[in-house]
Design a protein around this motif. Structure first.
Motif, PDB file in Angstrom:
ATOM      1  N   ARG A   1      35.920  33.984  39.951  1.00  7.65           N
ATOM      2  CA  ARG A   1      35.545  35.134  39.058  1.00  7.65           C
ATOM      3  C   ARG A   1      34.305  35.748  39.266  1.00  7.65           C
ATOM      4  N   VAL A   2      33.295  34.961  39.819  1.00 10.28           N
ATOM      5  CA  VAL A   2      31.919  35.516  39.984  1.00 10.28           C
ATOM      6  C   VAL A   2      31.902  36.481  41.248  1.00 10.28           C
ATOM      7  N   ALA A   3      32.813  36.134  42.334  1.00  8.76           N
ATOM      8  CA  ALA A   3      33.019  36.919  43.643  1.00  8.76           C
ATOM      9  C   ALA A   3      33.542  37.935  43.079  1.00  8.76           C
TER      10      ALA A   3
ATOM     11  N   GLY B   1      27.857  33.298  43.781  1.00  7.44           N
ATOM     12  CA  GLY B   1      28.650  32.038  43.851  1.00  7.44           C
ATOM     13  C   GLY B   1      27.876  30.898  43.285  1.00  7.44           C
ATOM     14  N   GLU B   2      27.623  29.836  44.120  1.00 11.95           N
ATOM     15  CA  GLU B   2      27.097  28.525  43.576  1.00 11.95           C
ATOM     16  C   GLU B   2      25.581  28.805  42.952  1.00 11.95           C
TER      17      GLU B   2
ATOM     18  N   GLN C   1      42.236  37.917  41.068  1.00  8.00           N
ATOM     19  CA  GLN C   1      40.759  37.622  40.756  1.00  8.00           C
ATOM     20  C   GLN C   1      40.038  38.754  40.574  1.00  8.00           C
ATOM     21  N   LEU C   2      40.582  40.121  41.020  1.00  8.07           N
ATOM     22  CA  LEU C   2      40.061  41.255  40.470  1.00  8.07           C
ATOM     23  C   LEU C   2      40.652  41.836  39.609  1.00  8.07           C
ATOM     24  N   ALA C   3      41.252  40.982  38.348  1.00 11.96           N
ATOM     25  CA  ALA C   3      41.867  41.656  37.422  1.00 11.96           C
ATOM     26  C   ALA C   3      41.652  42.585  36.530  1.00 11.96           C
ATOM     27  N   VAL C   4      42.157  43.727  36.904  1.00  8.52           N
ATOM     28  CA  VAL C   4      42.037  44.926  35.776  1.00  8.52           C
ATOM     29  C   VAL C   4      43.526  45.235  35.473  1.00  8.52           C
ATOM     30  N   VAL C   5      44.045  45.194  34.307  1.00 15.68           N
ATOM     31  CA  VAL C   5      45.446  45.413  34.039  1.00 15.68           C
ATOM     32  C   VAL C   5      45.990  46.459  34.546  1.00 15.68           C
ATOM     33  N   SER C   6      47.344  46.406  35.361  1.00 17.51           N
ATOM     34  CA  SER C   6      47.928  47.540  35.588  1.00 17.51           C
ATOM     35  C   SER C   6      49.186  47.862  35.061  1.00 17.51           C
ATOM     36  N   PRO C   7      49.640  49.082  34.932  1.00 23.14           N
ATOM     37  CA  PRO C   7      50.926  49.249  34.399  1.00 23.14           C
ATOM     38  C   PRO C   7      52.015  49.270  35.551  1.00 23.14           C
ATOM     39  N   SER C   8      53.137  49.240  34.786  1.00 21.34           N
ATOM     40  CA  SER C   8      54.401  49.471  35.913  1.00 21.34           C
ATOM     41  C   SER C   8      54.125  50.908  36.630  1.00 21.34           C
TER      42      SER C   8
END
Length: 800
Positions: free
Chosen positions: A773-775, A692-693, A466-473
């Motif tokens: 995603r908001v969180a 949130g809501e 949910q805290l997606a920032v792409v990481s490399p290998s």
């Protein structure tokens, strides 16, 4: 990962001259530069920072009424002949705190005093019902905790039914409600900038003894006169403070400085702690430097509980005056430390083999467990693995049979974070799957039923995504982190990265500088610790000679399975190289030819009557060509988040006035500033966006209003008002469509309502994903507002 250079601003000449005059250093330029960079510029305060004799310590009375209650209850126990038990902990801070109270109170309570230390391999931190029952059965009525106890309210409530009373001395997290105790001395009750706020467990215990000494030496007191000066306990304080990695500022720094001076006396003929004297001898340490504790005494004291569980022998080692017995105990501790190193290396190798086949593009965290893994070293190995692979790491030892208390087989483990990830919050979110846990944002210990481990691993990974920032290998300590934002199609499967700042150089020096004058200047800044780390020295365009890796040897000359590499570091400034060591690395890992090296300066231990030689410890190395591509200058990022500078002094910076919602957005602003040759100023206050809501209700309400009035409601306006990232905004649009709210295909700023015929359950799943995603957005926004600017400087990778 970018290396960070020292800032371009130099200290004024007057500041350097003041330092030379006050502290008689040869030049003062190096020390002045480090002090200036770290914000130590006020010459009215600096003398107390650099010299404990000029510091005004804070008295124990700062603890207020709680201290008075503690002294009154101890006085009552002393006068009435009560039996008192010290309840400590099994790490170096808890053991030195226990030893300090055992030695300090022992002169008054004698045989009426005992101590209890939990077994690391069988028990957890804190009180236990079996231990309290045993003490009550043996007639003890007053329990004095040290380095523990603040969160044991339930057990204390039960202990009261046994006739027990509690005084807590601790420095860990305070509960919302005061526990049922006579008194609680905990520096967490102070404001963060209070001079006592960062005391460790042993330092809090010392403050209690300081107050008790004042009472015992007052006129008309029921207490007998003390049998030895209070200052004789300061060496124990220094060991616990420095080993526990608390921030050495205020009274912490003062106590560490004084304690190191007392510790050094043990190598100059003082006979009050023969066990510690022997350990210093084994470490080839003089006792006057913080590294003598952080790399010498501290790991050895901690090794006892890590390997054998029961650490009570350490209290005996720290307090006994029986020379032969203490030498024997010190030898035992050294053997246990060697065993700890071997176990640690074996486990690390096992885990690296298991990680060789991992798909890092879908692995946001390392969660592993095995029957028989040694519980005591899981935290050490988890820390190494987390840093190597740039992933939060949770390692577990799995019980093969049910726990006698819970009736289920437990997985007992340790967790270590990486970068900016708050590990405590991450575990709190999985509280329903966990049996017990405790810790702080960077490290934690926990246990859970073995049957829950697969679900726990999945839940951890989902939360992190949910805290997606792409990481490399992972590419090791020098691997660069990708700053590309995931597409909407891949966001759900992307692996989050929690940026780890690259190494920061405090000084740029040459090999010719690595000698006595620089060493003495940098010693002025000791003791080092959190908030005041050892200065890192950058040597550019250098090379290595006489490279040889080997196994470490113990104090009897026997090989230990613990590798390190010796070398000589050369550059063109000096006709002779400087010896150095690279711990836990092989010689072939050093680059061939010219390179840049980040090192710390120290002294090689004296041996066989020979004088110690200056040496370096290698921290990081990279080829000279790589340096030009990734180096940035410290100070390019300006912190105006709390207060704008006067217009007359503000540099011509690119000003970012809104809080970023993603790393990619911050990266873009930083790159623009670099491309324009200007610093980037963070000039946003902390936003107060809906959570949130409330975000969902606001969005739906605005859409309904726009439909009713026929007015336009641009997506860009919604994103700005709701403080959402582009990915979260898109997720919100998809969710609204599932509930029937859509934009007009021919006019994207206009909305209409078309009831959705799909299942309500699917709509609710989309809504839950949007709220998650908001969180995640709010987490990053709080981070961008609160993180020290130096962390951001090191985490952002720039093209030069």
């Amino acid at each position: 990962m970018a290396w960070t250079l020292p800032p371009c601003d130099r200290p004024p000449a007057a500041f350097q001259r003041w330092l030379q005059d006050q502290f008689t250093v040869a030049q003062g330029g190096f020390a002045a530069q480090v002090l200036w960079q770290r914000g130590w510029r006020d010459t009215a305060i600096l003398p107390g920072f650099l010299d404990w004799r000029q510091y005004r310590p804070t008295g124990p009375e700062a603890f207020g009424q709680e201290l008075e209650w503690a002294i009154d209850r101890l006085t009552q126990a002393y006068v009435t002949g009560e039996k008192v038990a010290i309840w400590g902990d099994f790490d170096a801070d808890g053991l030195t705190a226990t030893a300090l109270l055992w030695q300090g109170l022992g002169q008054w309570f004698g045989e009426r005093l005992t101590y209890q230390i939990p077994d690391r391999l069988r028990e957890s931190h804190g009180l236990s019902s079996t231990g309290l029952q045993d003490l009550a059965d043996r007639g003890y009525r007053l329990i004095l905790t040290c380095d523990t106890g603040s969160t044991d309210a339930t057990l204390m409530q039960w202990g009261q039914s046994l006739g027990l009373a509690f005084i807590v001395t601790d420095h860990h997290t305070l509960p919302e409600q005061r526990p049922p105790v006579v008194a609680i001395l905990n520096p967490r009750s102070f404001e963060p900038d209070h001079p006592l706020a960062t005391l460790s467990g042993v330092a809090v215990a010392y403050k209690l003894m300081e107050a008790l000494y004042a009472v015992a030496t007052a006129p008309e007191t029921p207490w007998a006169a003390p049998q030895f000066p209070l200052e004789e306990l300061l060496d124990l304080v220094a060991i616990g403070l420095i080993a526990d990695l608390v921030e050495l500022r205020g009274d912490c720094r003062y106590l560490a400085q004084r304690g190191l001076a007392k510790l050094h006396e043990l190598t100059q003929g003082a006979d009050r702690r023969p066990g510690v004297s022997r350990l210093l001898e084994v470490c080839q340490a003089s006792g006057d430097r913080p590294t003598d504790i952080s790399f010498g005494l501290g790991p050895r004291i901690n090794a006892v509980s890590r390997v054998q569980g029961d650490a009570r022998v350490c209290v005996e080692l720290l307090t006994s005056r029986a020379v032969d017995h203490c030498r024997s105990l010190a030898e035992q501790v050294e053997v246990l430390n060697l065993r700890r190193k071997a176990l640690q290396r074996d486990l690390q190798s096992q885990i690296q083999v298991r990680l060789a086949a991992v798909d890092w593009s879908t692995t946001p965290a390392i969660v592993l467990g095995e029957v028989g893994w040694p519980v005591g070293i899981l935290g050490l190995v988890a820390g190494q693995i987390a840093q190597t692979y740039q992933r939060p790491t949770l390692l577990f030892s799995l019980d093969s049979s049910p726990d006698p208390v819970t009736g289920v087989a437990l997985a007992r483990g340790s967790a270590r974070s990486v970068g900016n990830l708050n590990l405590y919050d991450l575990l709190q979110a999985q509280r329903g799957l966990i049996h017990q846990f405790g810790g702080h944002p960077q490290a934690a210990g926990l246990s859970l039923p073995v049957a829950n481990l697969p679900l726990f691993k999945t839940a951890i990974e989902q939360t992190l995504r949910q805290l997606a920032v792409v990481s490399p290998s992972p590419t090791g300590a020098d691997g660069e982190l990708s700053s590309q934002k995931p597409s909407d199609a891949t966001a759900a499967a992307s692996t989050p990265v929690f940026p780890v700042p690259g190494p920061t150089a405090d000084l740029i020096v040459q090999v010719k500088d690595l000698g006595q004058p620089l060493f003495q200047e940098l010693r002025l800044l000791e003791p080092y610790g959190m908030g005041n780390p050892p200065p890192r020295l950058l040597i550019q365009n250098c090379w290595f000679k006489a490279v040889k890796h080997q196994n470490q040897r113990d104090h009897q000359g026997r090989k230990v399975r613990y590798i390190y590499t010796n070398f000589e570091l050369w550059d063109e400034s000096h006709p002779q190289g400087v010896p150095g060591t690279w711990w836990e690395h092989y010689g072939h890992e050093l680059p061939q030819g010219r390179c840049d090296a980040m090192v710390e300066l120290g002294v090689r231990p004296q041996s066989k009557g020979q004088k110690g030689q200056f040496q370096v410890t290698l921290l990081a190395v990279r080829g000279a060509g790589e340096w030009a591509e990734t180096a940035v200058t410290q100070g390019w990022l300006l912190d105006w988040r709390r207060e704008l500078p006067p217009a007359a002094t503000a540099p011509q910076a690119l000003v970012l006035r809104h809080c970023p919602t993603t790393w990619a957005e911050l990266q873009q602003w930083a790159q623009r500033a670099v491309d324009q040759g200007r610093p980037l100023a963070l000039a946003y206050g902390e936003p107060q966006p809906a959570l949130g809501e409330a975000v969902w209700r606001s969005w739906v309400g605005w859409v309904k209003g726009a439909i009713a009035t026929g007015q336009a409601l641009p997506i860009g306006q919604l994103q700005q008002q709701l403080h959402l990232s582009a990915t979260t905004l898109h997720q919100g649009q998809v969710t609204l469509a599932a509930f029937g709210f859509r934009t007009d295909p021919t006019a994207s700023d206009h909305w209409h309502y078309q009831p959705e015929t799909s299942q309500r359950e699917a709509s609710l799943v989309l809504l839950q994903q949007f709220l998650q995603r908001v969180a995640a957005d709010r987490f990053l926004q709080r981070y961008f507002c609160q993180v020290p600017v130096g962390v951001l400087e090191g985490a952002i990778v720039l093209r030069r």
